[in-house]
Design a protein around this motif. Structure first.
Motif: not given
Length: 374
Positions: A27-30, A35-40, A153-158, A198-207
């Protein structure tokens, strides 16, 4: 894969990781395409006990050796790099908060971690880049002894799964580290449209006025403390490198060479280049294994060797993935073959702090005895 033994008590945990990672691979390619978090995947790792296994036995963990930890990161990354990256950041952030917090706060983190709460590493600032240990965002002191943070903060994986964040700020010009619980002062900016991983969804977080409680401020690390994330990052790239190498060999053995009817593996240039990358992959693994063996011994050499191991791992991952593109030809430029995904994923390791450029700088300064002012 490995020439280095790890403690016998760790073997079941490594075997669990190998088994789970084999299930992640299809499922890694999917995961990448969506760009989906691998929650399972993350839930399966937790259910198997691998999250808590990194804790000392007195805290209900397995007291995994660093050698076994690196091998586990490698196996997960070989199956699904995004899963490995999030798992590494989750366990690394949790271990740091548990180890460096006050006894009462540490016990709370242990309970939360063992119950499945998620942790994330949020140290990289948009303006400080790779120098994540030297934050420039100044926290504002509040009446009563707490602080608050207005920043990002940026590139916050998960990030979207996390319940707790390990963050840093500047207080009176000096770095300070805190554990911060998720609340409505944290805002996730959905800007993730990355080249790879892309599956890490390492987003930018505003505090936005996030409260930094004094009881959640971390104490100074003891001398010789080993950092899970720093030790694990080379193995993240090595797992990507191994997956790319495995795909390269499979393609070369099964794809025929034009009218000759012979497999691509009979082409001399492919044989030569395969030998070259295999030797370098082996060397990178050996250095990374040696680094973890020294970490298990508490050696002072570990920190600088971890940077060297990251340099080699980051580069060999990129080079094997690039060779896969060349061997695969035009079709490798499409999603029909896995090489384009491996190529994109391989770029991430060299950008993660410390970047390859900073690793080279620090190692060069160390070897030449150069000390920068301040």
């Amino acid at each position: 894969m490995s020439t280095m033994a790890y403690p016998a008590k760790d073997r079941p945990w490594v075997e669990k990781a190998e088994e789970l990672a084999a299930g992640f691979a299809p499922a890694a390619a999917q995961t990448d395409q969506e760009a989906a978090l691998p929650k399972d995947n993350l839930r399966r790792l937790f259910d198997a006990g691998l999250d808590a296994a990194i804790l000392p036995e007195e805290q209900g963990g397995a007291g995994l050796s660093f050698r076994a930890f690196g091998r586990i990161v490698f196996e997960i990354a070989r199956g699904c790099p995004a899963t490995a990256c999030i798992w590494l950041m989750n366990t690394g952030a949790a271990e740091t908060l548990i180890a460096l917090s006050s006894p009462e706060t540490s016990a709370r983190y242990v309970r939360e971690f063992r119950q499945g709460k998620r942790f994330a590493n949020a140290l990289s600032e948009p303006t400080s880049g790779n120098l994540f240990l030297n934050p420039v965002q100044e926290a504002e002191r509040l009446p009563g002894g707490d602080w608050k943070l207005e920043g990002a903060k940026r590139f916050v994986s998960g990030a979207e799964l996390a319940d707790y964040f390990l963050i840093n700020v500047s207080i009176d010009g000096a770095p300070a580290f805190f554990g911060v619980e998720r609340d409505d002062t944290l805002e996730i900016h959905d800007i993730w449209d990355a080249l790879g991983m892309r599956g890490t969804r390492s987003q930018l977080i505003g505090f936005r006025g996030a409260r930094l409680k004094r009881e959640n401020r971390l104490g100074p690390p003891p001398e010789g403390r080993q950092n899970l994330i720093g030790l694990g990052l080379p193995w993240l790239s090595l797992g990507i490198a191994q997956a790319a190498y495995d795909a390269l060999k499979e393609h070369a053995r099964t794809k025929t060479l034009g009218a000759t009817g012979k497999p691509l593996s009979h082409a001399q240039w492919i044989q030569f280049e395969t030998a070259a990358v295999h030797a370098r992959l082996t060397a990178a693994k050996l250095l990374a294994e040696h680094t973890l063996a020294l970490a298990d011994e508490g050696s002072a050499e570990t920190n600088i060797l971890a940077l060297e191991a990251k340099i080699l791992a980051n580069q060999i991952a990129k080079d094997i993935a690039e060779l896969g593109i060349r061997v695969g030809g035009g079709l490798a430029y499409t999603k029909a073959l896995p090489f384009e995904r491996h190529f994109r994923d391989a770029q991430a390791g060299g950008l993660m702090a410390y970047s390859s450029e900073l690793c080279h700088l620090f190692v060069g300064q160390y070897e030449l005895g150069v000390q920068e002012p301040g």
